[in-house]
Design a protein around this motif. Structure first.
Motif, mmCIF file in Angstrom:
data_model
loop_
_atom_site.group_PDB
_atom_site.id
_atom_site.type_symbol
_atom_site.label_atom_id
_atom_site.label_comp_id
_atom_site.label_asym_id
_atom_site.label_seq_id
_atom_site.Cartn_x
_atom_site.Cartn_y
_atom_site.Cartn_z
ATOM 1 N N THR A 68 0.798 -1.226 0.000
ATOM 2 C CA THR A 68 0.000 0.000 0.000
ATOM 3 C C THR A 68 0.832 1.278 0.000
ATOM 4 O O THR A 68 0.276 2.367 -0.049
ATOM 5 C CB THR A 68 -0.950 0.024 1.211
ATOM 6 N N ASP A 69 2.149 1.149 0.037
ATOM 7 C CA ASP A 69 3.016 2.326 0.127
ATOM 8 C C ASP A 69 2.746 3.362 -0.958
ATOM 9 O O ASP A 69 2.667 4.550 -0.676
ATOM 10 C CB ASP A 69 4.497 1.920 0.067
ATOM 11 N N ASP A 70 2.610 2.924 -2.201
ATOM 12 C CA ASP A 70 2.530 3.846 -3.330
ATOM 13 C C ASP A 70 1.142 3.946 -3.944
ATOM 14 O O ASP A 70 1.006 4.364 -5.096
ATOM 15 C CB ASP A 70 3.541 3.429 -4.405
ATOM 16 N N ILE A 71 0.100 3.560 -3.205
ATOM 17 C CA ILE A 71 -1.239 3.649 -3.784
ATOM 18 C C ILE A 71 -1.990 4.871 -3.270
ATOM 19 O O ILE A 71 -1.672 5.425 -2.224
ATOM 20 C CB ILE A 71 -2.067 2.372 -3.526
ATOM 21 N N THR A 72 -2.969 5.273 -4.058
ATOM 22 C CA THR A 72 -3.842 6.398 -3.718
ATOM 23 C C THR A 72 -5.279 5.936 -3.788
ATOM 24 O O THR A 72 -5.682 5.292 -4.765
ATOM 25 C CB THR A 72 -3.625 7.565 -4.698
#
Length: 91
Positions: A68-72
């Motif tokens: 989930t680090d790079d999701i929006t």
């Protein structure tokens, strides 16, 4: 992880309608494409990592934190969508 202001408004409305205190990301094992990120208005589990993101309480199952680090979380066509989810390789 990022939650846009538009997604925040949709989430806050859904949370109020469902008497929920936040959202929870978890590893959804089902499906032919292998494990994928699931999201719900679920209760926090004992092993979850909890953060406040743009005014929303977000619980993360330890199995999805790195996914989930790079999701929006955003709104498209009136519904919530996860942008930037790693490709599962499914056809």
């Amino acid at each position: 992880m990022n939650i846009t202001n538009e997604a925040k408004e949709v989430l806050l409305n859904a949370m109020a309608e469902n008497s929920s205190e936040g959202i929870r990301f978890f590893l959804n094992q089902g499906g032919c494409c292998g494990p994928q990120i699931g999201v719900s208005l679920d209760s926090v589990q004992a092993t979850d990592k909890v953060e406040e993101i743009n005014g929303v309480s977000v619980a993360f199952d330890t199995n999805v934190i790195s996914m989930t680090d790079d999701i929006t979380l955003d709104v498209q066509d009136g519904g919530l969508v996860l942008v930037g989810v790693p490709d599962s390789g499914c056809c």
